[in-house]
Design a protein around this motif. Structure first.
Motif, PDB file in Angstrom:
ATOM      1  N   LEU A   1     -21.086   4.706  18.536  1.00  0.00           N
ATOM      2  CA  LEU A   1     -20.271   3.318  17.136  1.00  0.00           C
ATOM      3  C   LEU A   1     -19.741   2.713  18.007  1.00  0.00           C
ATOM      4  CD1 LEU A   1     -17.242   6.698  16.516  1.00  0.00           C
ATOM      5  CD2 LEU A   1     -18.715   5.588  15.350  1.00  0.00           C
ATOM      6  N   PRO A   2     -19.435   1.408  17.552  1.00  0.00           N
ATOM      7  CA  PRO A   2     -19.091   0.593  18.380  1.00  0.00           C
ATOM      8  C   PRO A   2     -18.217   0.546  19.754  1.00  0.00           C
ATOM      9  CG  PRO A   2     -19.219   0.065  15.773  1.00  0.00           C
ATOM     10  CD  PRO A   2     -19.380   1.521  16.535  1.00  0.00           C
ATOM     11  N   LYS A   3     -18.138  -0.678  20.383  1.00  0.00           N
ATOM     12  CA  LYS A   3     -17.245  -0.281  21.524  1.00  0.00           C
ATOM     13  C   LYS A   3     -16.045  -0.674  21.816  1.00  0.00           C
ATOM     14  CE  LYS A   3     -16.831  -2.557  26.503  1.00  0.00           C
ATOM     15  NZ  LYS A   3     -17.449  -3.919  26.927  1.00  0.00           N
ATOM     16  N   MET A   4     -14.251  -0.236  22.206  1.00  0.00           N
ATOM     17  CA  MET A   4     -13.458  -0.279  21.230  1.00  0.00           C
ATOM     18  C   MET A   4     -13.369  -1.634  22.024  1.00  0.00           C
ATOM     19  SD  MET A   4     -10.148   2.053  22.065  1.00  0.00           S
ATOM     20  CE  MET A   4     -10.932   3.582  21.369  1.00  0.00           C
ATOM     21  N   SER A   5     -12.507  -2.068  21.878  1.00  0.00           N
ATOM     22  CA  SER A   5     -12.083  -3.622  21.422  1.00  0.00           C
ATOM     23  C   SER A   5     -10.934  -3.539  22.688  1.00  0.00           C
ATOM     24  CB  SER A   5     -11.523  -4.611  20.748  1.00  0.00           C
ATOM     25  OG  SER A   5     -10.215  -3.772  20.160  1.00  0.00           O
ATOM     26  N   ASP A   6     -11.220  -5.086  23.493  1.00  0.00           N
ATOM     27  CA  ASP A   6      -9.729  -4.664  24.746  1.00  0.00           C
ATOM     28  C   ASP A   6      -8.436  -4.373  24.373  1.00  0.00           C
ATOM     29  OD1 ASP A   6     -11.771  -5.072  26.734  1.00  0.00           O
ATOM     30  OD2 ASP A   6     -11.682  -6.819  26.694  1.00  0.00           O
ATOM     31  N   GLU A   7      -8.298  -5.812  23.258  1.00  0.00           N
ATOM     32  CA  GLU A   7      -7.152  -5.561  22.356  1.00  0.00           C
ATOM     33  C   GLU A   7      -6.386  -3.908  22.053  1.00  0.00           C
ATOM     34  OE1 GLU A   7      -4.932  -7.699  17.983  1.00  0.00           O
ATOM     35  OE2 GLU A   7      -7.101  -7.139  18.217  1.00  0.00           O
ATOM     36  N   LEU A   8      -7.425  -3.103  21.366  1.00  0.00           N
ATOM     37  CA  LEU A   8      -7.002  -1.244  21.109  1.00  0.00           C
ATOM     38  C   LEU A   8      -7.010  -1.467  21.855  1.00  0.00           C
ATOM     39  CD1 LEU A   8      -6.721   0.310  19.118  1.00  0.00           C
ATOM     40  CD2 LEU A   8      -8.971   0.850  18.846  1.00  0.00           C
ATOM     41  N   ILE A   9      -7.811  -1.217  23.063  1.00  0.00           N
ATOM     42  CA  ILE A   9      -7.360  -0.579  24.400  1.00  0.00           C
ATOM     43  C   ILE A   9      -5.962  -0.817  25.205  1.00  0.00           C
ATOM     44  CG2 ILE A   9      -8.078  -0.403  27.269  1.00  0.00           C
ATOM     45  CD1 ILE A   9     -10.684  -0.623  25.660  1.00  0.00           C
ATOM     46  N   ALA A  10      -5.971  -1.695  24.959  1.00  0.00           N
ATOM     47  CA  ALA A  10      -4.266  -2.408  25.259  1.00  0.00           C
ATOM     48  C   ALA A  10      -3.393  -2.184  24.220  1.00  0.00           C
ATOM     49  CB  ALA A  10      -4.320  -3.486  25.334  1.00  0.00           C
ATOM     50  N   LYS A  11      -3.584  -1.739  23.294  1.00  0.00           N
ATOM     51  CA  LYS A  11      -2.959  -0.932  22.086  1.00  0.00           C
ATOM     52  C   LYS A  11      -2.579   0.720  22.522  1.00  0.00           C
ATOM     53  CE  LYS A  11      -2.892  -3.785  18.234  1.00  0.00           C
ATOM     54  NZ  LYS A  11      -3.143  -3.442  16.821  1.00  0.00           N
ATOM     55  N   LEU A  12      -3.704   1.293  23.193  1.00  0.00           N
ATOM     56  CA  LEU A  12      -3.012   2.447  23.105  1.00  0.00           C
ATOM     57  C   LEU A  12      -2.916   3.352  24.765  1.00  0.00           C
ATOM     58  CD1 LEU A  12      -6.883   4.079  21.728  1.00  0.00           C
ATOM     59  CD2 LEU A  12      -4.456   3.816  20.535  1.00  0.00           C
ATOM     60  N   ARG A  13      -2.874   2.146  25.689  1.00  0.00           N
ATOM     61  CA  ARG A  13      -2.095   1.991  26.396  1.00  0.00           C
ATOM     62  C   ARG A  13      -0.880   2.271  27.110  1.00  0.00           C
ATOM     63  NH1 ARG A  13      -5.589  -2.094  30.013  1.00  0.00           N
ATOM     64  NH2 ARG A  13      -7.956  -1.210  30.458  1.00  0.00           N
ATOM     65  N   LYS A  14      -0.222   2.173  25.475  1.00  0.00           N
ATOM     66  CA  LYS A  14       1.683   2.734  25.907  1.00  0.00           C
ATOM     67  C   LYS A  14       1.893   3.792  25.685  1.00  0.00           C
ATOM     68  CE  LYS A  14       1.781   0.860  21.042  1.00  0.00           C
ATOM     69  NZ  LYS A  14       2.437   0.035  19.590  1.00  0.00           N
ATOM     70  N   HIS A  15       0.616   4.574  25.021  1.00  0.00           N
ATOM     71  CA  HIS A  15       1.205   6.272  24.601  1.00  0.00           C
ATOM     72  C   HIS A  15       0.717   7.097  25.794  1.00  0.00           C
ATOM     73  CE1 HIS A  15       1.280   4.376  20.727  1.00  0.00           C
ATOM     74  NE2 HIS A  15      -0.463   4.070  20.720  1.00  0.00           N
ATOM     75  N   ALA A  16       0.424   6.596  26.968  1.00  0.00           N
ATOM     76  CA  ALA A  16       0.789   7.362  28.183  1.00  0.00           C
ATOM     77  C   ALA A  16       1.696   8.482  28.147  1.00  0.00           C
ATOM     78  CB  ALA A  16       0.063   6.387  29.446  1.00  0.00           C
ATOM     79  N   TRP A  17       1.876   9.644  29.109  1.00  0.00           N
ATOM     80  CA  TRP A  17       2.607  10.250  28.592  1.00  0.00           C
ATOM     81  C   TRP A  17       2.687  10.623  29.471  1.00  0.00           C
ATOM     82  CZ3 TRP A  17       3.406  14.946  24.815  1.00  0.00           C
ATOM     83  CH2 TRP A  17       4.377  15.454  24.897  1.00  0.00           C
ATOM     84  N   SER A  18       3.889  11.444  31.216  1.00  0.00           N
ATOM     85  CA  SER A  18       3.913  11.619  31.842  1.00  0.00           C
ATOM     86  C   SER A  18       4.558  13.140  31.898  1.00  0.00           C
ATOM     87  CB  SER A  18       4.837  11.069  32.922  1.00  0.00           C
ATOM     88  OG  SER A  18       4.877  11.383  34.262  1.00  0.00           O
TER      89      SER A  18
END
Length: 334
Positions: free
Chosen positions: A309-326
């Motif tokens: 599949l295509p490489k994930m965009s930097d924009e989407l990576i940035a969005k997904l980083r906010k889902h970090a859960w400690s």
């Protein structure tokens, strides 16, 4: 046919498929019922589609996973269905006691040399080989970093030709438990947890591994299934399945609620939840290989196809980083 991308496993120089085969579930045991026929079909499908890295352990069904892998590799060798070498990584657990080891545990008591040699010989026998590609210690504690005597024992086995490379698998609760060892050159690979929820390795473990040429094997990419997006608060697991403990009490409902928050960020991207979970991990340049579990041929085909599949965009990576859960010590519960 999807095209598998290759990466280098750190300073080992081995070119591995960026998506490997996680072989815990095919050992059965803690994953409840698993037929060998399904396991064999899953392995063959994954290897046919370009997977050339398999991760297993002594504790996966008390060697059952290793024996199924040996059977499949023997079948493929006999039929000459593929000529590429397959890298197999396995693990030795510590002697019975606390898991993970406590700071007061002694390394030479949990991984004594005679015990390690016995378990090594068993791994060689179960995998039907005379040399293990990557031999990992299945769990560690940072209390041993000042005097990592078990690693010196593995280095001795390496010099004897019984294994090629030495690795460590992190404590589930401490992905940085051996990061200070990366600069010493005593380990070739590290296996750790890194996913959309558990993003802490991006702070220290991953960049440090990259800087010192330590190959990174990423486990638990789907958070035991929750990051596939298929669970609901009413999902149940078979009797004997370890996920009954992992998602005990209100944990499943809390996890599903967190996973559901990821879905809006994927709308219009073309990625499903499982695809995004794997692509997010692979977007980090320190990662050598991610090892999702594959219990049947269908799962194998779906997981392996993500590499093309295509490489994930930097924009989407940035969005997904906010889902970090400690979650801290998740197994301890409330």
């Amino acid at each position: 046919m999807p095209r598998m991308q290759l990466r280098t496993l750190g300073k080992t120089g081995i070119r591995v498929s960026e998506i490997g085969f996680g072989a815990w579930a095919i050992g059965g045991g803690m994953w409840a019922t698993q037929s060998d026929d399904d396991s064999v079909a899953a392995l063959h499908k994954a290897l046919d589609l370009g997977v050339n890295f398999i991760d297993t352990a002594a504790g996966y069904g008390n060697g059952r996973s290793e024996q199924v892998i040996a059977r499949v590799l023997k079948e493929r060798s006999a039929s000459n269905s593929r000529g590429e070498p397959i890298t197999v990584a396995t693990k030795i657990p510590p002697t019975p006691g606390a898991w993970p080891p406590t700071p007061s545990d002694r390394a030479d008591e949990r991984y004594p040399e005679t015990y390690l040699r016995e378990k090594l010989e068993e791994r060689l026998r179960f995998l039907q080989t005379d040399c293990i590609d990557v031999l990992q210690l299945h769990v560690w504690t940072r209390a041993w970093n000042r005097d990592p005597s078990p690693l010196r024992t593995l280095e001795k086995f390496k010099k004897e030709g019984k294994l090629r490379f030495v690795g460590l698998s992190t404590n589930d609760y401490d992905q940085d438990d051996c990061t200070t060892l990366f600069s010493t050159g005593v380990i070739d690979t590290i296996q750790l947890i890194y996913n959309l929820f558990e993003q802490n390795p991006a702070a220290e473990a991953l960049p440090t591994a990259l800087a010192h040429g330590v190959g990174v094997i990423v486990r638990v990419p789907f958070d035991e299934g929750s990051l596939t997006g298929k669970f609901t608060a009413q999902t149940t697991f078979p009797e004997g399945d370890f996920r009954n403990r992992y998602f005990a009490g209100d944990r499943l409902a809390r996890t599903v609620a967190r996973a559901d928050k990821i879905k809006p960020d994927l709308e219009g991207t073309g990625y499903t939840m499982p695809q995004a979970a794997l692509k997010f991990i692979l977007s980090n340049p320190a990662v050598s290989v991610v090892i999702p579990g594959m219990r049947n041929a269908s799962q194998a085909a779906i997981n392996v196809g993500v590499s093309d599949l295509p490489k994930m965009s930097d924009e989407l990576i940035a969005k997904l980083r906010k889902h970090a859960w400690s979650r801290g010590n998740w197994y301890a519960g409330k």
